[in-house]
Design a protein around this motif. Structure first.
Motif: not given
Length: 336
Positions: A19-24, A43-63
């Protein structure tokens, strides 16, 4: 340093770290998350999601993510630590050689180290040898699931170096996340640690069906306990009336998203500590920190009856009914 050039390394990829990584990242910082498990990093690098905690939330491309601590820390302006407080010392010892000469370490942890009684910032300076002005803490009513959804939240960034606090404030300021600054590291850390113990008590009361009056009583008197301890240890009591104190306390005690409240609810419904641990699954800092907080209180001559009872219950020294009775049968006295 321009806003877009800020680089942050977040260790690690749990719920609050993500969550804090997404905020940053949403604030424009370049973010690298260190994950222990390769499948999380992939998972974060290939799908832009954290499969272990928030598989339903897309993460920013600069993460992005990596399992290599040296790669994560290369060129980092900030090292943001979000790991269990009791594993901080061991984990940080392995990562410390990769911390750059200008990196500011930011603790998101809300626990007291067992046996030593040290706050997270103290463990960080002890393990890394960094001066206090290069260690900051962030604390406040920050439920990870709500922040991942972009719902409004605020927090306090505390550091002895006002410039460092302001720089991190700017690095994580978004339309939905509003950070304030403070110099009171002690108050922020103790507010975060004690509120977890009080949330256990509120959860227990909820599980026992004791009603909203009992919840309000525990929150209010819990705040008094936290404030007494913080003041005795050199904090500004006003900090406990802010986001890192009453704000965090109310959120953690009121929300079913709170791990500590949920753990307490399991206990209140009759589960053993072992059963509640299995049911909660994630780290519950209050369970580990309760005894350490109580030891701090005793060392500073501070009375903390709620913390005392919760610690005894967690160590199976009293029953649920005995714990409830102990809190209600204390001698009456002036409120303060």
């Amino acid at each position: 340093m321009t806003h877009a050039s800020v680089r942050a390394a977040v260790f690690s990829a749990g719920s609050w770290g993500t969550a804090m990584a997404k905020v940053l990242a949403d604030a424009g910082s370049s973010v690298v998350v260190h994950a222990r498990r390769p499948e999380i990093a992939d998972g974060i690098n290939t799908t832009r999601r954290n499969p272990g905690y928030f598989p339903d939330v897309e993460l920013p491309s600069n993460l992005t993510a990596t399992t290599d601590p040296a790669a994560a820390l290369a060129g980092a302006d900030f090292l943001v630590l979000s790991i269990p407080a009791q594993s901080l010392r061991t984990s940080l010892a392995a990562w410390a050689p990769h911390i750059g000469p200008g990196t500011v370490v930011v603790s998101l942890m809300k626990g007291i180290e067992q046996h030593s009684g040290l706050r997270a910032s103290q463990v960080i300076t002890e393990v890394t040898g960094l001066p206090e002005h290069r260690v900051a803490v962030l604390s406040g009513p920050n439920l990870a699931r709500e922040i991942m959804a972009g719902q409004p939240a605020a927090a306090t960034v505390a550091c002895p170096d006002e410039d460092a606090a302001r720089r991190f404030q700017q690095a994580c300021h978004t339309p939905y996340f509003r950070p304030y600054t403070s110099a009171d590291v002690i108050g922020c850390e103790l507010g975060g640690a004690v509120k977890n113990v009080i949330a256990l008590a509120v959860g227990i009361a909820t599980g026992m069906g004791l009603g909203d009056n009992a919840t309000a009583m525990l929150i209010t008197r819990g705040l008094a306990e936290a404030t007494r301890l913080a003041a005795a240890m050199g904090a500004d009591p006003a900090t406990l009336a802010g986001l890192a104190g009453v704000g965090d306390l109310v959120a953690t005690c009121s929300s079913p998203l709170s791990r500590n409240r949920t753990f307490g609810t399991h206990l209140g419904k009759g589960m053993s500590v072992k059963e509640a641990t299995a049911a909660t699954r994630q780290t519950t800092e209050g369970v580990k920190s309760a005894a350490a907080v109580l030891e701090l209180a005793r060392a500073h001559g501070v009375e903390m009856p709620i913390t005392d009872v919760i610690s005894a219950l967690l160590h199976e020294q009293v029953t649920l009914d005995q714990a409830a009775a102990a809190l209600m049968q204390r001698p009456p006295k002036p409120e303060r």
